[in-house]
Design an enzyme around this catalytic site. Structure first.
Site, PDB file in Angstrom:
ATOM      1  N   SER A   1       5.717  -3.242   9.604  1.00 55.99           N
ATOM      2  CA  SER A   1       7.187  -3.223   9.637  1.00 55.99           C
ATOM      3  C   SER A   1       7.820  -4.481   9.043  1.00 55.99           C
ATOM      4  CB  SER A   1       7.694  -2.984  11.069  1.00 55.99           C
ATOM      5  OG  SER A   1       7.328  -1.688  11.506  1.00 55.99           O
TER       6      SER A   1
ATOM      7  N   GLY B   1       4.436  -2.114   3.786  1.00 58.36           N
ATOM      8  CA  GLY B   1       4.434  -0.675   3.551  1.00 58.36           C
ATOM      9  C   GLY B   1       5.795  -0.232   3.056  1.00 58.36           C
TER      10      GLY B   1
ATOM     11  N   ASN C   1       0.876  -1.170   0.000  1.00 56.39           N
ATOM     12  CA  ASN C   1       0.000   0.000   0.000  1.00 56.39           C
ATOM     13  C   ASN C   1       0.915   1.221   0.000  1.00 56.39           C
ATOM     14  OD1 ASN C   1      -1.766   2.089   0.800  1.00 56.39           O
ATOM     15  ND2 ASN C   1      -1.789   1.419   2.935  1.00 56.39           N
TER      16      ASN C   1
ATOM     17  N   GLU D   1      -2.754  -6.790  10.987  1.00 55.84           N
ATOM     18  CA  GLU D   1      -1.739  -5.763  11.194  1.00 55.84           C
ATOM     19  C   GLU D   1      -1.892  -5.196  12.600  1.00 55.84           C
ATOM     20  OE1 GLU D   1      -0.237  -3.886   7.350  1.00 55.84           O
ATOM     21  OE2 GLU D   1      -2.150  -2.948   7.737  1.00 55.84           O
TER      22      GLU D   1
ATOM     23  N   GLU E   1      -4.826   3.145   9.676  1.00 58.35           N
ATOM     24  CA  GLU E   1      -4.798   4.612   9.558  1.00 58.35           C
ATOM     25  C   GLU E   1      -6.193   5.166   9.266  1.00 58.35           C
ATOM     26  OE1 GLU E   1      -1.578   4.728   6.737  1.00 58.35           O
ATOM     27  OE2 GLU E   1      -0.216   4.064   8.320  1.00 58.35           O
TER      28      GLU E   1
ATOM     29  N   GLY F   1       4.377   1.252  10.652  1.00 55.32           N
ATOM     30  CA  GLY F   1       4.976   2.558  10.391  1.00 55.32           C
ATOM     31  C   GLY F   1       6.294   2.788  11.112  1.00 55.32           C
TER      32      GLY F   1
END
Ligand code: PGA
Length: 259
Positions: A214, A235, A10, A168, A98, A174
């Site tokens: 991560s 990510g 993503n 997740e 998010e 992040g």
């Protein structure tokens, strides 16, 4: 039951349309189709019209990061499922941490979006995961099964092959996140599988459960070596074509080790 392996990234709020075209082309150039594996890239909305045709007929799904549940109407700033399918988008990401955490998306809203996405012919990548506080209180399993049950509420087993779940943990996502250990992931993934089979019987065995948070080339294989993990949702580490390939290679190596 053998499940497909699903791998992708993503892009979040990164890349212009021109940058996404270069990225997706580079990913496609380096992608060897692998039996039983499905790949995806989820760029920003503005990149979708440019990249969806590039990936048509390839082993790569192009996905959107969100959508509204209504087909049309007075919803300023929103995009419908039909708008996505009309430009060749195959997948939609729903319930990312998010969206839930920063934009107040509720389980009920995600349920409506899942229903609308499937009705429009989109595949769904549904994210679930507990926050650090929920983990500390020992309610990680309850949290993810609540999220899963509400998101899939009323969904018929016939639609299940269109659904993939990404586990997740919010605390692992992040730059500020702590990568989960395989020991953190194993019980939650098993609990998700149990919840899926409680809802859908044997059909629940076929749903891929991806791990995300991560993930990078050094830890990808540790997650794909786990029996209940069927892919990776990456990510930052996959935001270059080389990164995408390196994490994929590490993930496939972990998978090969367990088969
Ligand atoms: P990350 O992002 O790999 O950069 O932690 C994961 C995600 O948000 O899905």
């Amino acid at each position: 039951m053998s499940r497909r392996f699903v791998f992708g990234t993503n892009l979040k709020m990164n890349q212009t349309a021109a940058e996404s075209v270069r990225f997706v082309q580079d990913v496609l150039d380096g992608l060897e189709p692998v039996e039983g594996c499905q790949f995806f890239v989820i760029p920003p909305f503005t990149s979708l019209p440019a990249v969806a045709p590039l990936a048509a007929g390839s082993p790569l799904w192009i996905g959107a990061q969100n959508m509204h549940w209504a087909t049309d109407g007075a919803y300023t700033g929103e995009i419908s499922a039909g708008m996505l399918t009309s430009i060749g988008v195959q997948l939609v990401l729903l319930g990312h941490a998010e969206r839930r955490g920063l934009f107040g998306e509720t389980d009920e809203a995600i349920d409506r979006k899942v229903t609308a996405a499937l009705a429009a012919g989109l595949k769904v990548l549904l994210c679930v995961g507990e926050t650090a506080a929920e983990k500390d209180f020992g309610v990680g399993e309850e949290t993810v099964s609540r999220q899963l049950k509400i998101a899939l509420h009323g969904m018929d087993a016939v639609a299940l092959p269109q659904v993939q779940i990404a586990y997740e943990p919010v605390w692992s996502i992040g730059a500020g996140g702590t990568p989960a250990r395989p020991a953190d992931v194993t019980p939650i993934a098993a609990h998700l599988r149990t919840t899926l089979t409680a809802l859908y019987g044997d059909h629940g065995q076929g749903v891929p459960i991806l791990y995300g948070g991560s993930v990078d080339p050094t830890n990808a294989g540790d997650f794909t070596a786990l029996p209940d993990i069927d892919g990776l949702f990456v990510g930052r580490a996959a935001w270059t074509a080389d990164g995408y390939r390196d994490v994929l290679a590490a993930g496939l190596a972990g998978l090969a080790g367990r088969r």
